[in-house]
Write an enzyme that holds these catalytic residues in place. Structure first.
Site, PDB file in Angstrom:
ATOM      1  N   TYR B 126      26.881  -8.417  13.564  1.00 14.99           N
ATOM      2  CA  TYR B 126      27.516  -9.637  13.069  1.00 14.99           C
ATOM      3  C   TYR B 126      28.078 -10.417  14.240  1.00 14.99           C
ATOM      4  O   TYR B 126      28.674  -9.851  15.149  1.00 14.99           O
ATOM      5  CB  TYR B 126      28.655  -9.297  12.100  1.00 14.99           C
ATOM      6  CG  TYR B 126      29.490 -10.499  11.734  1.00 14.99           C
ATOM      7  CD1 TYR B 126      29.174 -11.280  10.633  1.00 14.99           C
ATOM      8  CD2 TYR B 126      30.580 -10.872  12.519  1.00 14.99           C
ATOM      9  CE1 TYR B 126      29.912 -12.414  10.326  1.00 14.99           C
ATOM     10  CE2 TYR B 126      31.330 -12.002  12.212  1.00 14.99           C
ATOM     11  CZ  TYR B 126      30.990 -12.771  11.114  1.00 14.99           C
ATOM     12  OH  TYR B 126      31.725 -13.889  10.809  1.00 14.99           O
ATOM     13  N   GLU B 214      27.996 -18.787  12.059  1.00 13.26           N
ATOM     14  CA  GLU B 214      27.974 -17.375  11.727  1.00 13.26           C
ATOM     15  C   GLU B 214      26.536 -16.865  11.737  1.00 13.26           C
ATOM     16  O   GLU B 214      25.669 -17.474  11.100  1.00 13.26           O
ATOM     17  CB  GLU B 214      28.587 -17.198  10.335  1.00 13.26           C
ATOM     18  CG  GLU B 214      29.025 -15.790  10.022  1.00 13.26           C
ATOM     19  CD  GLU B 214      29.815 -15.733   8.724  1.00 13.26           C
ATOM     20  OE1 GLU B 214      30.840 -15.050   8.699  1.00 13.26           O
ATOM     21  OE2 GLU B 214      29.401 -16.377   7.735  1.00 13.26           O
TER      22      GLU B 214
END
Lengths: 321, 404
Positions: B126, B214
């Site tokens: 991530y 993101e």
């Protein structure tokens, strides 16, 4: 007494020849704020409207020649961060930025560049600062205010006016009212202003109006619990706001389940702040709080004037942990 | 402003950020071309990805918009090695309703598909960049727990999220990219490639005035490449003026029609599900007024900030927008006139009420500059306004109406 602006304020208006800047410069002059200069690059050497107020090309000249110590910024968003940096690098001590819509990247840069300097930035995207009867630096309507001893600090504009009006209607005056602004990056947070109110002998009580988003209210609540003996009344706008939607202010957004009104109100209650459910109750709650602390008949009685003497003030505040 | 995955990847490619490549299609007849283009790059496995402004697409469900009981497909992101299967997925998703945990039960119609290369990977990571308002600096967050919701990781295992903050004056430094790479357990080529990746990603974030970027997941492929499998990107609205090319990414199909209408008149409107409409000047007071409606026993039908320059026209337009929501049973107008003159607002309210033919009760509270004159105007209009003097009074009048 008061904080940030007072009779010693010598104001320079950055962007004085724009429509917003010139309209509000006139309003501030009418309120008897000492507007000593204007700045519009390229218009140096002229005078503001039909006044004797000089217009300079740079803030440095306004400081040097007109002895300005405070600046208010009405410069358009694309140039506003630059205006903040110019003021900070010219020796201005209090910068109040009214401009709405400054890109976050520009503000990140400007904020970090001035954060260790001896300068206070209020805003951007705020109504400004007023010390009733002394100086009005911003766009708030002067006539709703009344000189007195309550400090008001808020993220919003018209909601602050609402609270001030309620106080004034109850004959409770204000020492200073500060709009810190609704953006994610602002020069001064609740905690900074509340520290100033706490140290100001002319302030006997504090109204704090927050809104959803971020954690500035929680930080201030922790500070109040530890350090503030003066009565504090609080309200958080946006209990009904849905998550993930920006409610007008760029900073007013509940993201990742954080920054909800319920969380903030709980933190504030824990800190002994009198949190009102309805914004219609701000004035009356402060009236009652003042009566509890200072006695019903002497709401303006002289109290301990130094924070070191704060133990003399009896406050009914839960200190249980 | 939110943009789609395929648009974010288009932007990232300009900054040499390695992304899972593909082609966006809006009609099924473009499907063949997309597949041919992928094939010409030697690709033989595919992912069909729904493009909507909401997350959780992979775990969502695709429904028939005409019949909400009919589930057409489980999942709005589908992997396959067969062109035929890919076509079948595209047919099943495009034009139908995708419901995810982020869309709410009403879901969103999928109007665009991203036909992408299917990648085999060994690891999901991530990466996120956003503004940390507590320190007024951008923060880069990284985690070994890729592919799952980061909020969940933050809540359950916060120690698995590594953060570095970027000082805008000096920018992202090599010691920081190393720190991230070590914390993610990378070594060898991956260690080097990741540092290059994050540097380019941060450059893209800054250059596009993004407010959120993101990458979840960021994958390490079987052939040891570091690739953005997904990309979620929001752009700072206040900075769009300097990015006309990004402004063209705005997808009006993803926005509420009433909100689009409102933005034409510079009104800040957000539609909600309640029964009491409201019109207020200032965002804080607007939220406060919504709270009052709730306390009065109602539910706010909207957020509407008419701004500092409220005049006859803005008020009239705001009125029309509130009334076009059929759930609205009453309206509360709350204007605190500072620079705004209340008598002008009153004139606007009266005008609008006459032209729009309002049949529901309206509580009007005007305070501040020229409030008295405004009160006289409202009374003399002969129209059926409930005039409130204070905020408390306004709340009580709303309660009384709702009880009827």
């Amino acid at each position: 007494m008061s904080i940030l602006v007072d009779k010693k304020t010598r104001l320079v208006v950055q962007g004085i020849t724009g429509s917003e800047g010139s309209f509000h410069a006139k309003q501030m002059i009418e309120y008897k704020t000492k507007v000593v200069a204007g700045v519009t690059p390229g218009k140096g050497g002229t005078k503001f409207d039909d006044t004797d107020i000089p217009i300079f090309n740079t803030v440095a000249e306004a400081v040097k020649i007109a002895k300005a110590n405070t600046s208010v910024i009405f410069v358009p968003p694309a140039f506003a961060a630059d205006a903040i940096l110019e003021a900070a690098n010219s020796g201005i001590k209090v910068i109040i930025c009214i401009t709405e819509g400054i890109p976050a990247k520009d503000m990140t840069m400007a904020y970090n560049a001035i954060k260790n300097k001896d300068v206070v930035l209020i805003g951007p995207n705020c109504p400004g600062v007023i010390s009733p009867g002394q100086a009005k630096v911003g766009i708030m309507p002067g006539f709703i205010h009344k000189q007195g001893k309550i400090g008001v600090v808020s993220r919003s504009g018209t909601l602050t006016y609402e609270a001030v009006k309620q106080l004034t209607d109850l004959k409770i005056g204000q020492s200073t009212c500060v709009g810190i602004g609704g953006d994610p990056i602002i020069g001064s947070q609740f905690i900074n202003i509340i520290k100033m109110f706490n140290d100001d002998p002319g302030t006997e009580g504090i109204v704090m109006i927050g809104e959803i988003g971020g954690s500035a209210e929680e930080d201030a609540a922790a500070f109040i619990k530890k350090n503030v003996q003066k009565p504090v009344v609080g309200f958080i706008a946006g209990r009904t706001a849905p998550a993930g939607r920006r409610m007008g202010h760029a900073g007013a957004i509940i993201s990742g389940g954080k920054g909800t009104a319920a969380e903030k109100m709980a933190a504030m209650k824990k800190a002994g702040i009198k949190v009102v459910e309805s914004p219609a109750e701000i004035g009356i709650t402060m009236k009652k709080a003042l009566e509890e602390v200072y006695g019903a008949k002497k709401p303006v009685k002289k109290i301990a004037t130094k924070t070191t003497a704060k133990k003399k003030v009896v406050v009914k505040r839960s200190t249980k942990k | 402003m939110k943009i789609h995955e395929y648009q974010a990847k288009e932007l990232l490619k300009k900054f040499s950020v390695p992304v899972q490549d593909g082609f966006a299609i809006k009609h099924l007849d473009e499907f063949e071309k997309a597949i041919q283009q992928l094939k010409s790059q030697g690709i033989n496995q595919y992912v069909v990805k729904s493009q909507i402004h909401a997350g959780g697409r992979g775990k969502g469900k695709v429904y028939n918009p005409e019949n909400r009981n009919e589930v057409i497909l489980e999942g709005g992101v589908k992997f396959t090695t067969s062109v035929e299967k890919a076509r079948e997925y595209a047919e099943k998703i495009l034009g139908n309703l995708l419901v995810t945990h982020q869309t709410g039960s009403e879901g969103k119609i999928v109007k665009t598909l991203f036909i992408a290369e299917g990648l085999d990977y060994v690891k999901e990571l991530y990466l996120g960049i956003l503004l940390d308002r507590t320190v007024s600096q951008n923060v880069i967050m990284a985690s070994t727990e890729g592919g799952v919701e980061i909020e969940k990781v933050a809540a359950e295992t916060p120690e698995k999220i590594i953060k570095v903050w970027v000082d805008p004056a000096i920018g992202l430094q090599p010691f920081q990219t190393r720190e991230l790479a070590f914390a993610l357990g990378l070594s060898g080529d991956n260690f080097k490639n990741f540092q290059k990746f994050i540097k380019q990603l941060y450059t893209a974030y800054e250059a596009t005035d993004a407010s959120l970027l993101e990458i979840n997941p960021l994958v390490i492929t079987n052939d040891n490449r570091i690739v953005a499998l997904d990309a979620k990107m929001n752009i700072d609205d206040n900075a769009l003026f300097r990015h006309p090319e990004i402004m063209s990414y705005r997808d009006l199909g993803e926005e509420d029609p009433l909100e689009i209408e409102a933005s034409k008149y510079n009104l800040n409107y957000i539609k909600l599900d309640g029964n009491v409409g409201c019109m207020v000047n200032g965002a804080g007071l607007a939220m406060g007024t919504m709270d009052i409606i709730k306390l009065a026993g109602g539910e706010p039908a909207n957020f509407l900030d008419v701004g500092g320059g409220a005049n006859k026209e803005t008020v009239a337009n705001g009125f029309k927008i509130i009334l076009s929501d059929p759930n609205v049973k009453a309206i509360l107008i709350n204007i605190f006139g500072g620079i705004v003159r209340c008598d002008r607002v009153a004139a606007g309210v009266i005008d609008a009420t006459k032209t729009v033919n309002v049949t529901i009760p309206i509580v009007v509270r005007l305070e501040g500059t020229n409030a008295k004159e405004a009160g006289v105007l409202l009374k003399e209009s002969g129209l059926n306004f409930e005039v409130a003097t204070t905020l408390k009074d306004a709340a009580e009048k709303v309660t009384a109406i709702l009880k009827k």
